[in-house]
Design a protein around this motif. Structure first.
Motif, PDB file in Angstrom:
ATOM      1  N   UNK A 261       0.808  -0.763   0.192  1.00 44.02           N
ATOM      2  CA  UNK A 261      -0.094   0.127   0.078  1.00 44.02           C
ATOM      3  C   UNK A 261       0.680   1.103   0.258  1.00 44.02           C
ATOM      4  N   UNK A 262       0.268   2.385  -0.735  1.00 49.27           N
ATOM      5  CA  UNK A 262       1.174   3.670  -0.852  1.00 49.27           C
ATOM      6  C   UNK A 262       0.397   4.087  -1.384  1.00 49.27           C
ATOM      7  N   UNK A 263       1.098   6.021  -0.062  1.00 47.71           N
ATOM      8  CA  UNK A 263      -0.325   7.202  -0.739  1.00 47.71           C
ATOM      9  C   UNK A 263       1.758   7.865  -1.105  1.00 47.71           C
ATOM     10  N   UNK A 264       1.459   8.655  -1.892  1.00 48.95           N
ATOM     11  CA  UNK A 264       2.783   8.781  -2.901  1.00 48.95           C
ATOM     12  C   UNK A 264       2.304  10.929  -2.924  1.00 48.95           C
ATOM     13  N   UNK A 265       2.734  11.787  -2.668  1.00 49.81           N
ATOM     14  CA  UNK A 265       2.676  12.957  -2.875  1.00 49.81           C
ATOM     15  C   UNK A 265       3.939  13.630  -3.481  1.00 49.81           C
ATOM     16  N   UNK A 266       4.354  13.857  -4.826  1.00 49.58           N
ATOM     17  CA  UNK A 266       4.924  13.511  -5.435  1.00 49.58           C
ATOM     18  C   UNK A 266       5.719  15.263  -5.175  1.00 49.58           C
ATOM     19  N   UNK A 267       4.353  15.873  -5.326  1.00 55.41           N
ATOM     20  CA  UNK A 267       5.324  17.746  -4.753  1.00 55.41           C
ATOM     21  C   UNK A 267       5.766  18.129  -6.031  1.00 55.41           C
ATOM     22  N   UNK A 268       5.430  19.321  -5.634  1.00 56.18           N
ATOM     23  CA  UNK A 268       5.797  20.207  -7.366  1.00 56.18           C
ATOM     24  C   UNK A 268       4.296  20.269  -8.026  1.00 56.18           C
ATOM     25  N   UNK A 269       5.150  20.123  -9.179  1.00 58.68           N
ATOM     26  CA  UNK A 269       3.544  20.197 -10.576  1.00 58.68           C
ATOM     27  C   UNK A 269       4.018  19.376 -11.451  1.00 58.68           C
ATOM     28  N   UNK A 270       2.771  18.331 -12.048  1.00 58.59           N
ATOM     29  CA  UNK A 270       3.085  17.550 -13.242  1.00 58.59           C
ATOM     30  C   UNK A 270       1.879  17.614 -13.467  1.00 58.59           C
ATOM     31  N   UNK A 271       1.259  17.155 -15.136  1.00 57.20           N
ATOM     32  CA  UNK A 271      -0.374  16.893 -15.578  1.00 57.20           C
ATOM     33  C   UNK A 271      -0.639  15.430 -14.831  1.00 57.20           C
ATOM     34  N   UNK A 272      -1.727  15.642 -14.686  1.00 59.49           N
ATOM     35  CA  UNK A 272      -2.955  14.642 -13.384  1.00 59.49           C
ATOM     36  C   UNK A 272      -2.452  13.489 -14.490  1.00 59.49           C
ATOM     37  N   UNK A 273      -3.129  13.650 -15.815  1.00 58.15           N
ATOM     38  CA  UNK A 273      -2.791  12.341 -16.540  1.00 58.15           C
ATOM     39  C   UNK A 273      -1.325  12.006 -16.724  1.00 58.15           C
ATOM     40  N   UNK A 274      -0.512  12.489 -16.852  1.00 60.12           N
ATOM     41  CA  UNK A 274       0.991  11.966 -17.279  1.00 60.12           C
ATOM     42  C   UNK A 274       1.394  11.074 -15.371  1.00 60.12           C
ATOM     43  N   UNK A 275       0.759  11.303 -14.355  1.00 61.81           N
ATOM     44  CA  UNK A 275       1.303  10.512 -13.042  1.00 61.81           C
ATOM     45  C   UNK A 275       1.055   9.495 -13.069  1.00 61.81           C
ATOM     46  N   UNK A 276      -1.049   9.358 -13.572  1.00 66.63           N
ATOM     47  CA  UNK A 276      -1.833   8.041 -13.988  1.00 66.63           C
ATOM     48  C   UNK A 276      -0.976   7.610 -14.336  1.00 66.63           C
ATOM     49  N   UNK A 277      -0.531   7.437 -15.693  1.00 68.50           N
ATOM     50  CA  UNK A 277       0.337   7.143 -16.767  1.00 68.50           C
ATOM     51  C   UNK A 277       1.412   6.439 -16.503  1.00 68.50           C
ATOM     52  N   UNK A 278       2.496   6.990 -15.128  1.00 70.93           N
ATOM     53  CA  UNK A 278       3.128   6.878 -15.056  1.00 70.93           C
ATOM     54  C   UNK A 278       2.865   6.033 -14.121  1.00 70.93           C
ATOM     55  N   UNK A 279       2.348   5.908 -13.054  1.00 76.36           N
ATOM     56  CA  UNK A 279       1.739   4.777 -12.127  1.00 76.36           C
ATOM     57  C   UNK A 279       1.182   3.243 -12.299  1.00 76.36           C
ATOM     58  N   UNK A 280       0.418   3.924 -13.634  1.00 73.96           N
ATOM     59  CA  UNK A 280       0.491   2.344 -13.900  1.00 73.96           C
ATOM     60  C   UNK A 280       0.906   1.669 -14.352  1.00 73.96           C
ATOM     61  N   UNK A 281       1.941   2.115 -15.173  1.00 76.44           N
ATOM     62  CA  UNK A 281       3.403   1.785 -16.431  1.00 76.44           C
ATOM     63  C   UNK A 281       4.010   0.972 -14.890  1.00 76.44           C
ATOM     64  N   UNK A 282       5.145   2.176 -13.723  1.00 78.25           N
ATOM     65  CA  UNK A 282       5.774   1.514 -13.086  1.00 78.25           C
ATOM     66  C   UNK A 282       5.421   0.571 -11.537  1.00 78.25           C
ATOM     67  N   UNK A 283       4.385   0.774 -11.308  1.00 81.38           N
ATOM     68  CA  UNK A 283       4.255   0.196 -10.016  1.00 81.38           C
ATOM     69  C   UNK A 283       3.974  -1.321 -10.649  1.00 81.38           C
ATOM     70  N   UNK A 284       3.005  -1.428 -11.701  1.00 79.25           N
ATOM     71  CA  UNK A 284       3.356  -3.229 -11.303  1.00 79.25           C
ATOM     72  C   UNK A 284       5.052  -3.829 -11.643  1.00 79.25           C
ATOM     73  N   UNK A 285       5.329  -3.051 -12.499  1.00 83.95           N
ATOM     74  CA  UNK A 285       7.230  -3.500 -13.100  1.00 83.95           C
ATOM     75  C   UNK A 285       8.013  -3.280 -11.983  1.00 83.95           C
TER      76      UNK A 285
END
Length: 305
Positions: A261-285
């Motif tokens: 389980x994790x809750x991560x606030x990356x700070x700064x700024x990045x598009x929401x769609x990008x962050x969710x796409x990165x999570x979808x790619x990176x967490x299973x890997x």
């Protein structure tokens, strides 16, 4: 003439970096981040081939009991909360969980949440892996000497404080992934075992909980890095299938159920769609890479219950 060109170049460089006014479209931002992550994985593979086997020394534990440390009340509270949440099924721990990745025994869920416009989606993964124990998974997840082996985005890691042998305070700097800013994080990490309530004769349950904290030597957002804030819980339960009469237990008889389980606030700024796409790619890997790493490390070693 040359001075004007340099000025225009600097202005363009500043505008294409991380920020709400970035000239990069979301898909271009994601492509840049994805390319950076791929490069880090390639570097990690090369580093593993060239690895010298050096071990990072850990500061000796203090003479005072851990229970007297200023962080101990918070550690006790957060660990109990996170372990209780990790034990709950997806249907029990609140509404809104969405399955976003599935691979064999692994299932990954998220709840979409934002804080001040920043994506902080709680994530929960459940997985089952044969041949390794919960103690082994938590040992490699907690111990700093192995972290460079499996955390591919890690640039620098330092143990700021050893509260006890099972509780450390870390400062980590992660590699910059263009066009995002570089990130760092300060957190305490606690390793714990406790009895298995469902099978009192079975192996103990093991957990590692990481939670952001403050440290006077590394104040948040004081330098070039944007501070990450996180809470992470790895909970592992081992099952041993009885072997044939008289036969010793082997790794073929062992299965580990994992809740991450994790809750991560990356700070700064990045598009929401990008962050969710990165999570979808990176967490299973990440989960597949880490469990494969532990299996490889333990395959020829005695079983650690």
């Amino acid at each position: 003439m040359r001075s004007g060109y340099v000025t225009r170049f600097i202005k363009r460089f500043l505008t294409i970096n991380e920020g709400p006014h970035s000239v990069l479209a979301d898909d271009e931002f994601y492509d840049a981040v994805e390319s950076g992550l791929d490069k880090m994985e390639e570097e990690q593979e090369l580093r593993e081939r060239l690895k010298s086997g050096q071990v990072i020394p850990v500061t000796p534990p203090p003479t005072s009991p851990a229970a007297l440390h200023r962080l101990w009340p918070e550690i006790e509270k957060v660990v109990k909360q996170e372990v209780a949440m990790a034990k709950l099924g997806v249907g029990e721990s609140g509404s809104g969980w969405q399955l976003f990745a599935e691979d064999g025994e692994m299932r990954m869920y998220r709840r979409e949440e934002e804080v001040d416009g920043m994506v902080v989606d709680p994530l929960k993964a459940v997985h089952v892996v044969k041949g390794i124990t919960g103690h082994e998974l938590c040992h490699y997840f907690f111990n700093p000497q192995y972290r460079y082996d499996w955390e591919t985005t890690l640039e620098h890691m330092n143990v700021l404080e050893t509260i006890s042998e099972d509780t450390l305070v870390f400062h980590q700097t992660h590699k910059r992934i263009w066009p995002a800013s570089q990130r760092d994080v300060v957190f305490w990490s606690h390793l714990r075992r406790f009895p298995n309530d469902q099978d009192r004769d079975g192996p103990d349950i093991w957990t590692v909980v990481n939670n952001s904290t403050e440290h006077p030597d590394h104040p948040a957002n004081a330098g070039k890095c944007v501070r990450i804030f996180l809470t992470v819980c790895l909970l592992c339960q081992t099952r041993v299938d009885p072997p044939k009469a008289g036969a010793p237990v082997t790794r073929d008889d062992i299965t580990c159920k994992i809740s991450y389980c994790s809750v991560v606030n990356p700070g700064g700024w990045a598009p929401a769609s990008v962050l969710r796409a990165v999570y979808k790619r990176e967490y299973p890997k990440f989960l597949k890479r880490f469990t494969a790493y532990v299996k490889n490390q333990t395959k020829d070693k005695p079983i650690m219950y």
